[in-house]
Design an enzyme around this catalytic site. Structure first.
Site, PDB file in Angstrom:
ATOM      1  N   LYS A 144      31.218  -1.202 -23.650  1.00  0.00           N
ATOM      2  CA  LYS A 144      30.972  -0.887 -25.064  1.00  0.00           C
ATOM      3  C   LYS A 144      29.989  -1.870 -25.684  1.00  0.00           C
ATOM      4  CE  LYS A 144      35.771  -2.108 -25.323  1.00  0.00           C
ATOM      5  NZ  LYS A 144      37.101  -1.589 -25.473  1.00  0.00           N
ATOM      6  N   LYS A 197      27.868  -2.064 -15.082  1.00  0.00           N
ATOM      7  CA  LYS A 197      29.131  -1.475 -15.521  1.00  0.00           C
ATOM      8  C   LYS A 197      28.986  -0.783 -16.889  1.00  0.00           C
ATOM      9  CE  LYS A 197      32.287  -4.085 -17.704  1.00  0.00           C
ATOM     10  NZ  LYS A 197      33.437  -4.918 -18.107  1.00  0.00           N
ATOM     11  N   LYS A 248      29.691 -13.775 -20.772  1.00  0.00           N
ATOM     12  CA  LYS A 248      29.899 -13.829 -22.219  1.00  0.00           C
ATOM     13  C   LYS A 248      29.259 -15.072 -22.827  1.00  0.00           C
ATOM     14  CE  LYS A 248      33.746 -10.682 -22.870  1.00  0.00           C
ATOM     15  NZ  LYS A 248      35.123 -10.470 -23.298  1.00  0.00           N
TER      16      LYS A 248
HETATM   17  P1  TYM Z   1      39.059  -4.607 -21.121  1.00  0.00           P
HETATM   18  O1  TYM Z   1      39.570  -4.408 -22.506  1.00  0.00           O
HETATM   19  O2  TYM Z   1      37.645  -5.077 -20.964  1.00  0.00           O
HETATM   20  O3  TYM Z   1      39.195  -3.275 -20.291  1.00  0.00           O
HETATM   21  C1  TYM Z   1      40.442  -2.575 -20.190  1.00  0.00           C
HETATM   22  C2  TYM Z   1      40.556  -1.969 -18.809  1.00  0.00           C
HETATM   23  O4  TYM Z   1      39.464  -1.089 -18.556  1.00  0.00           O
HETATM   24  C3  TYM Z   1      38.869  -1.409 -17.299  1.00  0.00           C
HETATM   25  N1  TYM Z   1      37.427  -1.119 -17.386  1.00  0.00           N
HETATM   26  C4  TYM Z   1      36.767  -0.342 -16.508  1.00  0.00           C
HETATM   27  N2  TYM Z   1      37.176   0.317 -15.411  1.00  0.00           N
HETATM   28  C5  TYM Z   1      36.254   1.037 -14.736  1.00  0.00           C
HETATM   29  N3  TYM Z   1      34.937   1.103 -15.106  1.00  0.00           N
HETATM   30  C6  TYM Z   1      34.486   0.453 -16.191  1.00  0.00           C
HETATM   31  N4  TYM Z   1      33.200   0.549 -16.549  1.00  0.00           N
HETATM   32  C7  TYM Z   1      35.418  -0.322 -16.959  1.00  0.00           C
HETATM   33  N5  TYM Z   1      35.316  -1.081 -18.087  1.00  0.00           N
HETATM   34  C8  TYM Z   1      36.551  -1.560 -18.314  1.00  0.00           C
HETATM   35  C9  TYM Z   1      39.120  -2.904 -17.121  1.00  0.00           C
HETATM   36  O5  TYM Z   1      39.055  -3.277 -15.764  1.00  0.00           O
HETATM   37  C10 TYM Z   1      40.513  -3.039 -17.694  1.00  0.00           C
HETATM   38  O6  TYM Z   1      41.483  -2.717 -16.729  1.00  0.00           O
HETATM   39  N6  TYM Z   1      41.044  -8.993 -19.879  1.00  0.00           N
HETATM   40  C11 TYM Z   1      41.316  -7.577 -19.964  1.00  0.00           C
HETATM   41  C12 TYM Z   1      42.485  -7.237 -20.859  1.00  0.00           C
HETATM   42  C13 TYM Z   1      43.721  -7.966 -20.528  1.00  0.00           C
HETATM   43  C14 TYM Z   1      44.548  -7.723 -19.389  1.00  0.00           C
HETATM   44  C15 TYM Z   1      45.637  -8.650 -19.521  1.00  0.00           C
HETATM   45  C16 TYM Z   1      44.482  -6.840 -18.321  1.00  0.00           C
HETATM   46  C17 TYM Z   1      44.287  -8.945 -21.247  1.00  0.00           C
HETATM   47  N7  TYM Z   1      45.443  -9.360 -20.649  1.00  0.00           N
HETATM   48  C18 TYM Z   1      46.666  -8.680 -18.557  1.00  0.00           C
HETATM   49  C19 TYM Z   1      45.495  -6.880 -17.368  1.00  0.00           C
HETATM   50  C20 TYM Z   1      46.564  -7.789 -17.493  1.00  0.00           C
HETATM   51  C21 TYM Z   1      40.091  -6.894 -20.532  1.00  0.00           C
HETATM   52  O7  TYM Z   1      39.297  -7.500 -21.225  1.00  0.00           O
HETATM   53  O8  TYM Z   1      40.040  -5.570 -20.312  1.00  0.00           O
END
Ligand code: TYM
Length: 332
Positions: free
Chosen positions: A199, A196, A114
């Site tokens: 979005k 990966k 990022k």
């Molecule tokens: P975020 O919003 O980027 O993504 C949400 C969830 O989707 C999963 N994910 C994927 N899984 C498989 N293939 C992909 N291409 C893919 N893209 C996204 C992510 O692994 C995630 O599980 N930091 C976290 C949000 C968060 C969080 C937390 C998660 C904030 N606090 C506490 C767990 C516990 C995030 O940015 O996810």
């Protein structure tokens, strides 16, 4: 009697969810509700580590909330809330920041990615993001955290932070375990299957959004990058086909052998169309339910208010105890 395990997870409200979010995380969240106590949140505080337009963030947060419900998260069964509505996360974040090392945060690949993507805004929040994520989880003493593979490194850090706190102040936090499924934990870009699905990808054909209509979904899959072979089989070096097979498996429940048999003697064109149709049909009820929920703002508000109240009830007790542990004077 065994106590029910507690699950916590969250998703950022940065636009509509991708098929990666759905397969890697959200669809599992909904099935976990049947067996465990589950707490899920819209991580709007995490979202502002990257510049957001306020009106859009608000809209996306509400939409994401409705979308989780449309994906089957039941706000009666689970606690479903918006992160900024539970002040406890920010309070615990401070304590955890003071128990996280600069070196640990510097090694986070998401921070490096990022910072590269937004070189004009490498803010402190982006750097300490994993401490806030640890606070989200530890504020509930969650046992398990269902996430995709890309969040594994953050989760390992959350475990280290919990262990470090416990060493300093005495056993207090549960050390949370990642819950990562075998199929679909990393859904790849349709245009570059070594990356990966995300979005933030500049190429709209790389990513399926779960609110895309049927024609768009099929068109994107038909354009998916594969290889010059013709065999539909899960093999090393066939990244594009492997990705499509894991998507098809996730939405149909078929295993790789069954998929290979189904498409034996058929070309990639037939396979891509079948994957597109299966995904579109699978997501159709989500789109319908989402539209219904967005038309009833009063109900949504009632759900997220209730979710925040229940989240605060649990986390405020844990955070008060953490305050005491570190030596803050108890409030009168
Ligand atoms: P975020 O919003 O980027 O993504 C949400 C969830 O989707 C999963 N994910 C994927 N899984 C498989 N293939 C992909 N291409 C893919 N893209 C996204 C992510 O692994 C995630 O599980 N930091 C976290 C949000 C968060 C969080 C937390 C998660 C904030 N606090 C506490 C767990 C516990 C995030 O940015 O996810």
């Amino acid at each position: 009697m065994d106590e029910k395990k507690l699950i916590f997870s969250a998703i950022q409200p940065t636009g509509t969810f991708t098929l990666g979010n759905y397969i890697g995380a959200v669809r599992n969240w909904s099935s976990l509700q049947e067996k465990f106590d589950c707490i899920y949140c819209i991580a709007d505080m995490h979202a502002i580590t990257v510049r957001q337009e306020p009106a859009k963030l608000r809209q996306h947060s509400l939409e994401s909330y409705a979308l989780l419900m449309a994906c089957g998260i039941d706000p009666q069964k689970s606690i479903l809330f918006i992160q900024s509505h539970a002040d406890t996360h920010a309070c615990l974040n401070w304590i955890l920041c003071c128990n996280t090392q600069f070196g640990e945060l510097s090694r986070m690949t998401q921070f490096k990615d990022k910072s590269q993507r937004h070189p004009d805004d490498i803010n402190a929040g982006l750097f300490t993001y994993p401490s806030l994520m640890a606070a989200d989880i530890l504020a509930y003493n969650a046992d398990m955290v269902p996430v995709g593979v890309d969040q594994k490194q953050h989760l390992e850090l959350a475990r280290n932070i919990a262990q470090r706190f416990n060493q300093h102040y005495g056993e207090f936090f549960k050390v949370p375990k990642p819950y990562i499924t075998e199929v679909g934990a990393k859904i790849m870009s349709l245009q570059d299957p070594t990356k990966k699905m995300s979005k933030s990808d500049d190429n709209p054909n790389a990513c399926i959004l779960i609110l895309d209509d049927k024609d768009t979904i099929i068109r994107k899959f038909r354009r998916a990058v594969t290889d010059s072979d013709t065999l539909v089989a899960y093999r090393e070096g066939k990244d594009g086909i492997n990705n499509l097979m894991s998507i098809y498996s996730a939405v149909t429940g078929k295993n790789y052998d069954e998929i290979e048999n189904e498409f034996a003697g058929k070309g990639y064109g037939d396979f891509k169309t079948a994957v597109g149709e299966a995904v579109a049909d699978h997501l159709e009820p989500v789109r319908t339910e989402f539209a219904k929920l967005m038309a009833d703002r009063a109900y949504l508000k009632q759900c997220y208010s209730d979710g925040a109240r229940r989240a605060m009830k649990i986390s405020s007790k844990i955070v008060s105890k953490a305050y005491h542990k570190v030596g803050f004077v108890d409030r009168a």
